[in-house]
Design an enzyme around this catalytic site. Structure first.
Site, PDB file in Angstrom:
ATOM      1  N   ASP A 147      -2.152   3.264  19.607  1.00  0.00           N
ATOM      2  CA  ASP A 147      -3.045   3.356  20.763  1.00  0.00           C
ATOM      3  C   ASP A 147      -2.245   3.698  22.015  1.00  0.00           C
ATOM      4  O   ASP A 147      -2.659   4.519  22.829  1.00  0.00           O
ATOM      5  CB  ASP A 147      -3.778   2.024  20.960  1.00  0.00           C
ATOM      6  CG  ASP A 147      -4.511   1.602  19.702  1.00  0.00           C
ATOM      7  OD1 ASP A 147      -5.410   2.330  19.281  1.00  0.00           O
ATOM      8  OD2 ASP A 147      -4.155   0.558  19.121  1.00  0.00           O
ATOM      9  N   HIS A 168      -6.961  -3.832  18.498  1.00  0.00           N
ATOM     10  CA  HIS A 168      -6.887  -2.444  18.020  1.00  0.00           C
ATOM     11  C   HIS A 168      -8.294  -2.062  17.560  1.00  0.00           C
ATOM     12  O   HIS A 168      -8.618  -2.089  16.374  1.00  0.00           O
ATOM     13  CB  HIS A 168      -5.878  -2.336  16.867  1.00  0.00           C
ATOM     14  CG  HIS A 168      -5.887  -0.970  16.220  1.00  0.00           C
ATOM     15  ND1 HIS A 168      -5.605   0.192  16.900  1.00  0.00           N
ATOM     16  CD2 HIS A 168      -6.157  -0.590  14.949  1.00  0.00           C
ATOM     17  CE1 HIS A 168      -5.695   1.222  16.080  1.00  0.00           C
ATOM     18  NE2 HIS A 168      -6.042   0.774  14.888  1.00  0.00           N
ATOM     19  N   GLY A 170      -0.412   4.659  -0.906  1.00  0.00           N
ATOM     20  CA  GLY A 170      -1.487   5.259  -0.107  1.00  0.00           C
ATOM     21  C   GLY A 170      -0.943   6.301   0.857  1.00  0.00           C
ATOM     22  O   GLY A 170       0.237   6.671   0.833  1.00  0.00           O
ATOM     23  N   ILE A 199      -0.637   6.388   4.339  1.00  0.00           N
ATOM     24  CA  ILE A 199       0.357   6.032   5.363  1.00  0.00           C
ATOM     25  C   ILE A 199       1.682   5.684   4.682  1.00  0.00           C
ATOM     26  O   ILE A 199       2.759   6.053   5.162  1.00  0.00           O
ATOM     27  CB  ILE A 199      -0.146   4.863   6.239  1.00  0.00           C
ATOM     28  CG1 ILE A 199      -1.375   5.301   7.030  1.00  0.00           C
ATOM     29  CG2 ILE A 199       0.942   4.373   7.193  1.00  0.00           C
ATOM     30  CD1 ILE A 199      -2.054   4.190   7.822  1.00  0.00           C
ATOM     31  N   GLY A 200       1.591   5.010   3.544  1.00  0.00           N
ATOM     32  CA  GLY A 200       2.803   4.696   2.783  1.00  0.00           C
ATOM     33  C   GLY A 200       3.616   5.957   2.514  1.00  0.00           C
ATOM     34  O   GLY A 200       4.831   6.000   2.757  1.00  0.00           O
ATOM     35  N   GLY A 241       0.834  -1.207   0.000  1.00  0.00           N
ATOM     36  CA  GLY A 241       0.000   0.000   0.000  1.00  0.00           C
ATOM     37  C   GLY A 241       0.859   1.242   0.000  1.00  0.00           C
ATOM     38  O   GLY A 241       0.466   2.301   0.508  1.00  0.00           O
ATOM     39  N   ALA A 242       2.043   1.128  -0.592  1.00  0.00           N
ATOM     40  CA  ALA A 242       3.020   2.224  -0.523  1.00  0.00           C
ATOM     41  C   ALA A 242       2.555   3.470  -1.276  1.00  0.00           C
ATOM     42  O   ALA A 242       3.072   4.559  -1.050  1.00  0.00           O
ATOM     43  CB  ALA A 242       4.358   1.750  -1.079  1.00  0.00           C
TER      44      ALA A 242
HETATM   45  P1  NAD Z   1      -5.061   4.467   1.726  1.00  0.00           P
HETATM   46  O1  NAD Z   1      -6.375   4.105   1.094  1.00  0.00           O
HETATM   47  O2  NAD Z   1      -4.562   5.858   1.622  1.00  0.00           O
HETATM   48  O3  NAD Z   1      -3.927   3.521   1.161  1.00  0.00           O
HETATM   49  C1  NAD Z   1      -4.090   2.135   1.075  1.00  0.00           C
HETATM   50  C2  NAD Z   1      -3.275   1.698  -0.126  1.00  0.00           C
HETATM   51  O4  NAD Z   1      -3.275   0.284  -0.131  1.00  0.00           O
HETATM   52  C3  NAD Z   1      -3.860   2.155  -1.464  1.00  0.00           C
HETATM   53  O5  NAD Z   1      -2.861   2.833  -2.206  1.00  0.00           O
HETATM   54  C4  NAD Z   1      -4.282   0.848  -2.130  1.00  0.00           C
HETATM   55  O6  NAD Z   1      -4.109   0.881  -3.546  1.00  0.00           O
HETATM   56  C5  NAD Z   1      -3.321  -0.143  -1.470  1.00  0.00           C
HETATM   57  N1  NAD Z   1      -3.760  -1.544  -1.489  1.00  0.00           N
HETATM   58  C6  NAD Z   1      -5.010  -2.038  -1.401  1.00  0.00           C
HETATM   59  N2  NAD Z   1      -4.988  -3.371  -1.502  1.00  0.00           N
HETATM   60  C7  NAD Z   1      -3.688  -3.732  -1.631  1.00  0.00           C
HETATM   61  C8  NAD Z   1      -3.023  -4.965  -1.801  1.00  0.00           C
HETATM   62  N3  NAD Z   1      -3.704  -6.108  -1.849  1.00  0.00           N
HETATM   63  N4  NAD Z   1      -1.679  -4.963  -1.932  1.00  0.00           N
HETATM   64  C9  NAD Z   1      -0.987  -3.814  -1.898  1.00  0.00           C
HETATM   65  N5  NAD Z   1      -1.560  -2.606  -1.761  1.00  0.00           N
HETATM   66  C10 NAD Z   1      -2.892  -2.570  -1.625  1.00  0.00           C
HETATM   67  O7  NAD Z   1      -5.172   4.009   3.269  1.00  0.00           O
HETATM   68  P2  NAD Z   1      -4.201   4.428   4.471  1.00  0.00           P
HETATM   69  O8  NAD Z   1      -4.751   5.662   5.096  1.00  0.00           O
HETATM   70  O9  NAD Z   1      -2.807   4.386   4.023  1.00  0.00           O
HETATM   71  O10 NAD Z   1      -4.532   3.234   5.498  1.00  0.00           O
HETATM   72  C11 NAD Z   1      -4.103   1.911   5.230  1.00  0.00           C
HETATM   73  C12 NAD Z   1      -4.653   0.961   6.280  1.00  0.00           C
HETATM   74  O11 NAD Z   1      -4.078   1.231   7.560  1.00  0.00           O
HETATM   75  C13 NAD Z   1      -6.170   1.035   6.494  1.00  0.00           C
HETATM   76  O12 NAD Z   1      -6.700  -0.281   6.626  1.00  0.00           O
HETATM   77  C14 NAD Z   1      -6.299   1.788   7.798  1.00  0.00           C
HETATM   78  O13 NAD Z   1      -7.508   1.510   8.447  1.00  0.00           O
HETATM   79  C15 NAD Z   1      -5.113   1.225   8.549  1.00  0.00           C
HETATM   80  N6  NAD Z   1      -4.649   1.974   9.712  1.00  0.00           N
HETATM   81  C16 NAD Z   1      -4.231   1.250  10.791  1.00  0.00           C
HETATM   82  C17 NAD Z   1      -3.749   1.898  11.916  1.00  0.00           C
HETATM   83  C18 NAD Z   1      -3.286   1.126  13.111  1.00  0.00           C
HETATM   84  O14 NAD Z   1      -2.958   1.739  14.136  1.00  0.00           O
HETATM   85  N7  NAD Z   1      -3.205  -0.194  13.090  1.00  0.00           N
HETATM   86  C19 NAD Z   1      -3.682   3.291  11.934  1.00  0.00           C
HETATM   87  C20 NAD Z   1      -4.118   4.000  10.811  1.00  0.00           C
HETATM   88  C21 NAD Z   1      -4.607   3.326   9.705  1.00  0.00           C
HETATM   89  C1  LMR Z   2      -6.596   4.551  13.855  1.00  0.00           C
HETATM   90  O1  LMR Z   2      -6.575   4.035  14.959  1.00  0.00           O
HETATM   91  O2  LMR Z   2      -6.478   5.787  13.682  1.00  0.00           O
HETATM   92  C2  LMR Z   2      -6.706   3.671  12.635  1.00  0.00           C
HETATM   93  O3  LMR Z   2      -6.898   2.337  13.005  1.00  0.00           O
HETATM   94  C3  LMR Z   2      -7.721   4.135  11.674  1.00  0.00           C
HETATM   95  C4  LMR Z   2      -9.125   3.904  12.183  1.00  0.00           C
HETATM   96  O4  LMR Z   2      -9.935   3.386  11.415  1.00  0.00           O
HETATM   97  O5  LMR Z   2      -9.400   4.254  13.322  1.00  0.00           O
END
Ligand code: NAD
Ligand code: LMR
Length: 329
Positions: A157, A185, A12, A14-15, A9-10
């Site tokens: 968190d 989470h 996106g 977070i990437g 997801g680089a």
């Molecule tokens: P985003 O939509 O900006 O980016 C996600 C990227 O993943 C996109 O570019 C998409 O094309 C790509 N993608 C989708 N399926 C894929 C696959 N099979 N292989 C490779 N790439 C793929 O989202 P984001 O804001 O970067 O968030 C990414 C994830 O992180 C979400 O699920 C979000 O809920 C999660 N997140 C988790 C935490 C945590 O604390 N654990 C915190 C924030 C966000």
């Molecule tokens: C967060 O904790 O900010 C991420 O897991 C994104 C979400 O859906 O809350």
């Protein structure tokens, strides 16, 4: 020597927030060269390619190589650190568990590709939600890779919990330690202040002085604020957390690789510690010792804490059942 790091997801959000900090040395320090592998789905490739061009323009001395691909086999080839970020984020009104059906299917094939292609000592950090259960799926699909190498990010968190506690105590956040996250989470997580320290001394008395009835404050203010912070960010900024999530990912991986001098939190595989069913990827208080997460044992949560941990663990069990019924485990 250099470290090969795969970021899914680089392309996106977070990437984009992660790549430049890794290239600048925030993850592994100023002496460790890095090779980046950027995995995207075809629709995300252009965005990842753009980031790769900007990485070139950063002229980072530590960055040996960047490769953008939509092939998991290429992306995980001899990778040492895998950051599984690529997944759909939730929108307003959703819980993270609502993403299970959309995202769970991503993690089995990626787990299998890691097992086939990554370095023998690969360490995997799942960020994509629902992170704990996605990590469970990836681990289950990675034949031959110990489940201990699969972790879920709950450091965001913990960072939120430390920051909110520091505000309540009017103390600098760096002075506040030992605020582990237990469970999932998700909104059921249990941020635990019972062992919190400020400058190495127990924080309990100072907290009671500031907030009065500590249990009431935990139930009505602190725990909901921390556990629902992701939703608060979504409401305020219109999309889910990005830079704080990338920052926590860096904290988690750096501590895993380089070790900790105190407790932190990570979603790691349970071997039955604190009654958590074996095999679940559950957040615990942990230390990182010799490159491995070790669960802090011999704590004695009181009944109130045990109930909260059990509620979050029950949700993890339900998520595991849900992915079993989807045929993903
Ligand atoms: P985003 O939509 O900006 O980016 C996600 C990227 O993943 C996109 O570019 C998409 O094309 C790509 N993608 C989708 N399926 C894929 C696959 N099979 N292989 C490779 N790439 C793929 O989202 P984001 O804001 O970067 O968030 C990414 C994830 O992180 C979400 O699920 C979000 O809920 C999660 N997140 C988790 C935490 C945590 O604390 N654990 C915190 C924030 C966000
Ligand atoms: C967060 O904790 O900010 C991420 O897991 C994104 C979400 O859906 O809350």
């Amino acid at each position: 020597m250099s470290t090969t790091i795969t970021i899914t997801g680089a392309g996106g959000q977070i990437g984009y927030a992660l790549l430049f900090r890794i290239a600048a040395g925030d993850l592994l320090g100023p002496d460790e060269k890095v090779r980046l592998r950027l995995l995207e789905i075809p629709q995300g490739l252009k965005s990842a390619e753009g980031a790769a061009l900007e990485l070139q323009d950063g002229a980072f001395g530590l960055l040996e190589d960047v490769e953008v691909t939509d092939s998991a086999a290429v992306a995980f080839d001899r990778c040492d650190l895998a950051l599984l970020v690529g997944a759909r984020p939730r929108g307003p009104g959703m819980e993270r568990g609502d993403l299970l059906a959309a995202n769970a299917g991503i993690f089995g094939p990626q787990g299998a590709a890691i097992a086939e292609n990554a370095s023998p000592g690969v360490r995997v950090t799942v960020v994509g939600n629902p992170a704990n259960t996605n990590a469970l799926i990836a681990a289950a699909s990675a034949d031959g890779v110990p489940a201990e190498r699969f972790t879920a990010l709950t450091r965001l968190d913990e960072n939120r919990a430390r920051a909110q506690l520091a505000l309540a105590l009017e103390a600098p956040v760096a002075a506040v330690r030992r605020v582990p996250i237990w469970g999932n989470h998700s909104a059921t997580q249990f941020p635990d202040v019972s062992h919190a320290t400020v400058d190495g001394r127990p924080a309990a008395a100072a907290l009671a002085e500031r907030v009065g009835d500590v249990t009431a404050w935990l139930e009505t203010t602190f725990i909901p604020r921390v556990a629902k912070r992701g939703a608060e960010i979504i409401d305020v900024r219109g999309s889910s957390s990005v830079a704080s999530a990338a920052n926590a990912t860096i904290d988690h991986v750096r501590d895993w690789v380089r070790g900790t001098d105190d407790w932190t939190s990570a979603g790691v595989v349970s071997h039955g510690e604190y009654g958590v069913p074996e095999g679940l990827i559950c957040s615990f208080p942990v230390r990182s010792v010799d490159g491995e997460w070790r669960i802090v044992e011999d704590l004695e949560p009181d009944d109130w804490a045990r109930e909260r941990i059990a509620a979050s663990v029950a949700e993890l069990v339900d998520e595991r059942e849900a992915v079993r019924s989807l045929g993903l485990l």
